[in-house]
Scaffold this motif. Structure first.
Motif, PDB file in Angstrom:
ATOM      1  N   SER A  84       0.818  -1.203   0.000  1.00  0.00           N
ATOM      2  CA  SER A  84       0.000   0.000   0.000  1.00  0.00           C
ATOM      3  C   SER A  84       0.855   1.258   0.000  1.00  0.00           C
ATOM      4  CB  SER A  84      -0.911   0.014   1.234  1.00  0.00           C
ATOM      5  OG  SER A  84      -1.762   1.135   1.177  1.00  0.00           O
ATOM      6  N   ALA A  85       0.345   2.261  -0.698  1.00  0.00           N
ATOM      7  CA  ALA A  85       0.945   3.592  -0.676  1.00  0.00           C
ATOM      8  C   ALA A  85       0.070   4.536   0.139  1.00  0.00           C
ATOM      9  CB  ALA A  85       1.102   4.113  -2.105  1.00  0.00           C
ATOM     10  N   ALA A  86      -0.959   3.987   0.787  1.00  0.00           N
ATOM     11  CA  ALA A  86      -1.913   4.796   1.556  1.00  0.00           C
ATOM     12  C   ALA A  86      -1.449   4.938   3.002  1.00  0.00           C
ATOM     13  CB  ALA A  86      -3.289   4.155   1.525  1.00  0.00           C
ATOM     14  N   GLU A  87      -1.823   6.066   3.600  1.00  0.00           N
ATOM     15  CA  GLU A  87      -1.521   6.269   5.012  1.00  0.00           C
ATOM     16  C   GLU A  87      -2.494   5.517   5.897  1.00  0.00           C
ATOM     17  OE1 GLU A  87      -0.962  10.378   6.076  1.00  0.00           O
ATOM     18  OE2 GLU A  87       0.146  10.776   4.240  1.00  0.00           O
ATOM     19  N   ASP A  88      -3.754   5.376   5.459  1.00  0.00           N
ATOM     20  CA  ASP A  88      -4.773   4.685   6.242  1.00  0.00           C
ATOM     21  C   ASP A  88      -5.388   3.585   5.377  1.00  0.00           C
ATOM     22  OD1 ASP A  88      -6.813   3.815   7.872  1.00  0.00           O
ATOM     23  OD2 ASP A  88      -7.841   5.744   8.004  1.00  0.00           O
ATOM     24  N   VAL A  89      -4.850   2.390   5.495  1.00  0.00           N
ATOM     25  CA  VAL A  89      -5.298   1.272   4.675  1.00  0.00           C
ATOM     26  C   VAL A  89      -6.736   0.875   4.998  1.00  0.00           C
ATOM     27  CG1 VAL A  89      -4.825  -1.131   4.049  1.00  0.00           C
ATOM     28  CG2 VAL A  89      -2.941   0.432   4.423  1.00  0.00           C
ATOM     29  N   SER A  90      -7.200   1.152   6.201  1.00  0.00           N
ATOM     30  CA  SER A  90      -8.554   0.740   6.588  1.00  0.00           C
ATOM     31  C   SER A  90      -9.631   1.412   5.742  1.00  0.00           C
ATOM     32  CB  SER A  90      -8.802   1.029   8.074  1.00  0.00           C
ATOM     33  OG  SER A  90      -8.858   2.428   8.307  1.00  0.00           O
ATOM     34  N   ARG A  91      -9.305   2.529   5.109  1.00  0.00           N
ATOM     35  CA  ARG A  91     -10.273   3.241   4.278  1.00  0.00           C
ATOM     36  C   ARG A  91     -10.092   2.942   2.789  1.00  0.00           C
ATOM     37  NH1 ARG A  91     -12.789   7.689   6.853  1.00  0.00           N
ATOM     38  NH2 ARG A  91     -12.047   7.931   8.980  1.00  0.00           N
ATOM     39  N   GLU A  92      -9.206   2.060   2.467  1.00  0.00           N
ATOM     40  CA  GLU A  92      -8.860   1.778   1.078  1.00  0.00           C
ATOM     41  C   GLU A  92      -9.728   0.697   0.456  1.00  0.00           C
ATOM     42  OE1 GLU A  92      -6.134   2.687  -1.318  1.00  0.00           O
ATOM     43  OE2 GLU A  92      -6.625   4.416  -0.102  1.00  0.00           O
ATOM     44  N   THR A  93      -9.956   0.850  -0.840  1.00  0.00           N
ATOM     45  CA  THR A  93     -10.489  -0.239  -1.648  1.00  0.00           C
ATOM     46  C   THR A  93      -9.279  -1.059  -2.064  1.00  0.00           C
ATOM     47  OG1 THR A  93     -12.333   1.067  -2.495  1.00  0.00           O
ATOM     48  CG2 THR A  93     -11.661  -0.837  -3.798  1.00  0.00           C
ATOM     49  N   ILE A  94      -9.252  -2.326  -1.674  1.00  0.00           N
ATOM     50  CA  ILE A  94      -8.105  -3.168  -1.999  1.00  0.00           C
ATOM     51  C   ILE A  94      -8.357  -3.863  -3.334  1.00  0.00           C
ATOM     52  CG2 ILE A  94      -6.614  -5.057  -1.257  1.00  0.00           C
ATOM     53  CD1 ILE A  94      -7.481  -4.423   1.634  1.00  0.00           C
ATOM     54  N   VAL A  95      -7.410  -3.684  -4.243  1.00  0.00           N
ATOM     55  CA  VAL A  95      -7.476  -4.268  -5.580  1.00  0.00           C
ATOM     56  C   VAL A  95      -6.610  -5.523  -5.577  1.00  0.00           C
ATOM     57  CG1 VAL A  95      -6.997  -3.894  -8.028  1.00  0.00           C
ATOM     58  CG2 VAL A  95      -7.800  -1.986  -6.607  1.00  0.00           C
ATOM     59  N   ASN A  96      -7.206  -6.650  -5.888  1.00  0.00           N
ATOM     60  CA  ASN A  96      -6.472  -7.908  -5.926  1.00  0.00           C
ATOM     61  C   ASN A  96      -5.898  -8.146  -7.313  1.00  0.00           C
ATOM     62  OD1 ASN A  96      -5.554 -10.323  -4.685  1.00  0.00           O
ATOM     63  ND2 ASN A  96      -7.154 -11.457  -5.758  1.00  0.00           N
ATOM     64  N   SER A  97      -4.665  -8.642  -7.356  1.00  0.00           N
ATOM     65  CA  SER A  97      -4.015  -8.930  -8.630  1.00  0.00           C
ATOM     66  C   SER A  97      -3.635 -10.397  -8.707  1.00  0.00           C
ATOM     67  CB  SER A  97      -2.738  -8.095  -8.787  1.00  0.00           C
ATOM     68  OG  SER A  97      -3.038  -6.727  -8.881  1.00  0.00           O
ATOM     69  N   SER A  98      -3.893 -10.962  -9.861  1.00  0.00           N
ATOM     70  CA  SER A  98      -3.532 -12.332 -10.166  1.00  0.00           C
ATOM     71  C   SER A  98      -3.356 -12.410 -11.667  1.00  0.00           C
ATOM     72  CB  SER A  98      -4.649 -13.286  -9.717  1.00  0.00           C
ATOM     73  OG  SER A  98      -4.404 -14.599 -10.183  1.00  0.00           O
ATOM     74  N   ASN A  99      -2.669 -13.408 -12.135  1.00  0.00           N
ATOM     75  CA  ASN A  99      -2.572 -13.613 -13.569  1.00  0.00           C
ATOM     76  C   ASN A  99      -3.754 -14.420 -14.100  1.00  0.00           C
ATOM     77  OD1 ASN A  99      -0.225 -12.161 -14.274  1.00  0.00           O
ATOM     78  ND2 ASN A  99       1.008 -13.745 -13.322  1.00  0.00           N
ATOM     79  N   TYR A 100      -4.711 -14.687 -13.218  1.00  0.00           N
ATOM     80  CA  TYR A 100      -5.917 -15.408 -13.590  1.00  0.00           C
ATOM     81  C   TYR A 100      -7.136 -14.573 -13.229  1.00  0.00           C
ATOM     82  CZ  TYR A 100      -2.816 -19.319 -14.192  1.00  0.00           C
ATOM     83  OH  TYR A 100      -1.797 -20.121 -14.629  1.00  0.00           O
ATOM     84  N   ILE A 101      -8.161 -14.631 -14.064  1.00  0.00           N
ATOM     85  CA  ILE A 101      -9.396 -13.889 -13.860  1.00  0.00           C
ATOM     86  C   ILE A 101     -10.400 -14.786 -13.148  1.00  0.00           C
ATOM     87  CG2 ILE A 101     -11.273 -12.625 -14.999  1.00  0.00           C
ATOM     88  CD1 ILE A 101      -8.420 -11.382 -15.337  1.00  0.00           C
ATOM     89  N   THR A 102     -11.010 -14.280 -12.104  1.00  0.00           N
ATOM     90  CA  THR A 102     -12.004 -15.036 -11.358  1.00  0.00           C
ATOM     91  C   THR A 102     -13.307 -15.112 -12.148  1.00  0.00           C
ATOM     92  OG1 THR A 102     -11.024 -14.333  -9.272  1.00  0.00           O
ATOM     93  CG2 THR A 102     -13.291 -15.141  -9.184  1.00  0.00           C
ATOM     94  N   THR A 103     -13.822 -16.329 -12.311  1.00  0.00           N
ATOM     95  CA  THR A 103     -15.089 -16.532 -13.024  1.00  0.00           C
ATOM     96  C   THR A 103     -16.117 -17.260 -12.158  1.00  0.00           C
ATOM     97  OG1 THR A 103     -14.290 -18.599 -13.996  1.00  0.00           O
ATOM     98  CG2 THR A 103     -13.979 -16.575 -15.291  1.00  0.00           C
ATOM     99  N   ASP A 104     -15.796 -17.474 -10.899  1.00  0.00           N
ATOM    100  CA  ASP A 104     -16.674 -18.199  -9.988  1.00  0.00           C
ATOM    101  C   ASP A 104     -17.250 -17.215  -8.965  1.00  0.00           C
ATOM    102  OD1 ASP A 104     -17.825 -19.709  -7.942  1.00  0.00           O
ATOM    103  OD2 ASP A 104     -16.183 -21.154  -7.850  1.00  0.00           O
ATOM    104  N   PRO A 105     -18.571 -16.971  -9.004  1.00  0.00           N
ATOM    105  CA  PRO A 105     -19.170 -16.002  -8.073  1.00  0.00           C
ATOM    106  C   PRO A 105     -18.984 -16.376  -6.598  1.00  0.00           C
ATOM    107  CG  PRO A 105     -20.835 -16.877  -9.609  1.00  0.00           C
ATOM    108  CD  PRO A 105     -19.536 -17.525  -9.936  1.00  0.00           C
ATOM    109  N   GLU A 106     -18.864 -17.664  -6.306  1.00  0.00           N
ATOM    110  CA  GLU A 106     -18.628 -18.071  -4.912  1.00  0.00           C
ATOM    111  C   GLU A 106     -17.226 -17.673  -4.459  1.00  0.00           C
ATOM    112  OE1 GLU A 106     -20.953 -19.077  -2.746  1.00  0.00           O
ATOM    113  OE2 GLU A 106     -22.280 -18.703  -4.439  1.00  0.00           O
ATOM    114  N   MET A 107     -16.253 -17.766  -5.369  1.00  0.00           N
ATOM    115  CA  MET A 107     -14.892 -17.310  -5.039  1.00  0.00           C
ATOM    116  C   MET A 107     -14.889 -15.791  -4.873  1.00  0.00           C
ATOM    117  SD  MET A 107     -13.029 -19.897  -4.552  1.00  0.00           S
ATOM    118  CE  MET A 107     -11.632 -18.897  -4.166  1.00  0.00           C
ATOM    119  N   ALA A 108     -15.655 -15.098  -5.697  1.00  0.00           N
ATOM    120  CA  ALA A 108     -15.750 -13.638  -5.564  1.00  0.00           C
ATOM    121  C   ALA A 108     -16.225 -13.274  -4.164  1.00  0.00           C
ATOM    122  CB  ALA A 108     -16.681 -13.062  -6.627  1.00  0.00           C
ATOM    123  N   LYS A 109     -17.200 -14.003  -3.634  1.00  0.00           N
ATOM    124  CA  LYS A 109     -17.687 -13.752  -2.267  1.00  0.00           C
ATOM    125  C   LYS A 109     -16.577 -13.994  -1.246  1.00  0.00           C
ATOM    126  CE  LYS A 109     -22.477 -14.969  -3.282  1.00  0.00           C
ATOM    127  NZ  LYS A 109     -23.528 -15.977  -3.083  1.00  0.00           N
TER     128      LYS A 109
END
Length: 177
Positions: A84-109
């Protein structure tokens, strides 16, 4: 300095650094050692795990690299998988990175249950390289799809409009002329 992934997601005002975490890390490291930019702003599209709607614009300074195996309890990692480059991570939207795209709505949850809200393939690498070189950084994303069985189809359908909206947003914010 504005950055983008490249391939089908390029902007006239942004330097493409490659698709996925590996290409982005290699090319951004090369750039950081040669040019030493004062600030990095990554712009691109993202998939939503459910809390953000299609065409929502989201700013973030925090990324994670959490794979499905971690959520299923079939894998672990010895590395710090949040940057993180944020001072207050608790207020951040966390963006997840992977080389694979999630296609399972249960995994999204499951990702949402870990406070991860968006998915973008490059952002973790951008923040990791920026942190290594002491460069302030952030990202601005436009949601193209939900992380479900229609993820790729919706991404393709919405990508052009999302890129237009990103550019308009940056102009409204006074970051682009």
């Amino acid at each position: 300095m504005f950055l983008c992934a490249g391939n089908s997601e390029q902007f006239e005002f942004a330097l493409p650094i490659g698709v996925g975490m590996v290409e982005a890390a290699i090319n951004l490291t090369r750039l950081a050692t040669m040019e030493a930019p004062e600030f990095l702003l990554f712009v691109g599209t993202a998939g939503s795990y459910g809390n953000h709607g299609i065409f929502d614009i989201v700013e973030s300074k925090t990324a994670a690299n959490v794979e499905q195996g971690l959520l299923l309890g079939s894998a672990y990692t010895p590395i710090n998988n949040v940057v993180s480059a944020a001072e207050d991570v608790s207020r951040e939207t966390i963006v997840n990175s992977s080389n694979y795209i999630t296609t399972d709505p249960e995994m999204a949850k499951r990702f949402l249950s870990r406070r991860l809200e968006l998915e973008n393939m490059e952002f973790f690498s951008v923040l990791a390289v920026a942190k290594t070189f002491g460069i302030p950084a952030g990202g601005v994303f436009c949601v193209t799809n939900y992380c479900d069985e229609k993820a790729h189809e919706d991404f393709l359908k919405n990508q052009t409009e999302a890129m237009t909206r990103l550019e308009e947003y940056l102009k409204e914010k006074g970051l682009l002329k």
